[in-house]
Motif scaffolding. Structure first.
Motif, PDB file in Angstrom:
ATOM      1  N   SER A  80       0.829  -1.199   0.000  1.00 54.36           N
ATOM      2  CA  SER A  80       0.000   0.000   0.000  1.00 54.36           C
ATOM      3  C   SER A  80       0.871   1.259   0.000  1.00 54.36           C
ATOM      4  CB  SER A  80      -0.915  -0.005   1.224  1.00 54.36           C
ATOM      5  OG  SER A  80      -1.657   1.170   1.284  1.00 54.36           O
ATOM      6  N   SER A  83       2.420   1.728  -3.346  1.00 52.27           N
ATOM      7  CA  SER A  83       1.438   2.225  -4.303  1.00 52.27           C
ATOM      8  C   SER A  83       1.251   3.723  -4.137  1.00 52.27           C
ATOM      9  CB  SER A  83       0.108   1.495  -4.117  1.00 52.27           C
ATOM     10  OG  SER A  83      -0.860   2.003  -4.995  1.00 52.27           O
ATOM     11  N   LYS A  86       4.282   5.425  -5.428  1.00 52.04           N
ATOM     12  CA  LYS A  86       4.261   5.385  -6.894  1.00 52.04           C
ATOM     13  C   LYS A  86       3.370   6.495  -7.427  1.00 52.04           C
ATOM     14  CE  LYS A  86       1.456   2.827  -8.846  1.00 52.04           C
ATOM     15  NZ  LYS A  86       0.403   2.162  -9.465  1.00 52.04           N
TER      16      LYS A  86
END
Length: 109
Positions: A80, A83, A86
């Motif tokens: 998580s 992500s 990112k």
């Protein structure tokens, strides 16, 4: 514990065991009764050890299961976070690309 004290303790425990064995052999009870008592004592000790082993095995399974769940949660948290990072990186790069395009358009004029 010093070596002398350790040897004394071993000798004491050994003497107690030998004395108990001799006491059983020379006990006034018949051999059949003595063997039955020994067998019962052995069975009780075996049951006790089996019970302790089952309890230990159950505890270890619970702890391993909890550790596995913790590891899985940590893995999900890391994914998580990655992500989110990112997405932050993509947003940053998009902003920089927009700025570069604007600078390029100014230079093209």
């Amino acid at each position: 514990m010093s070596n002398n004290a350790g040897n004394t303790l071993i000798a004491l425990v050994g003497g107690i065991a030998i004395g108990a064995g001799i006491g059983i052999l020379f006990a006034p009870a018949k051999g059949e009764k003595t063997r039955e008592k020994l067998k019962d004592g052995y069975n009780d000790a075996k049951k006790d050890l089996d019970h302790k082993y089952e309890g230990l095995t159950s505890d270890m399974k619970k702890k391993l299961s909890a550790a596995k769940l913790d590891l899985e949660e940590t893995y999900v948290d890391i994914l998580s976070d990655m992500s989110l990072k990112k997405d932050d990186v993509i947003s940053f790069l998009e902003t920089k690309l927009k700025e570069l395009k604007e600078q390029n358009s100014i230079l093209q004029k």
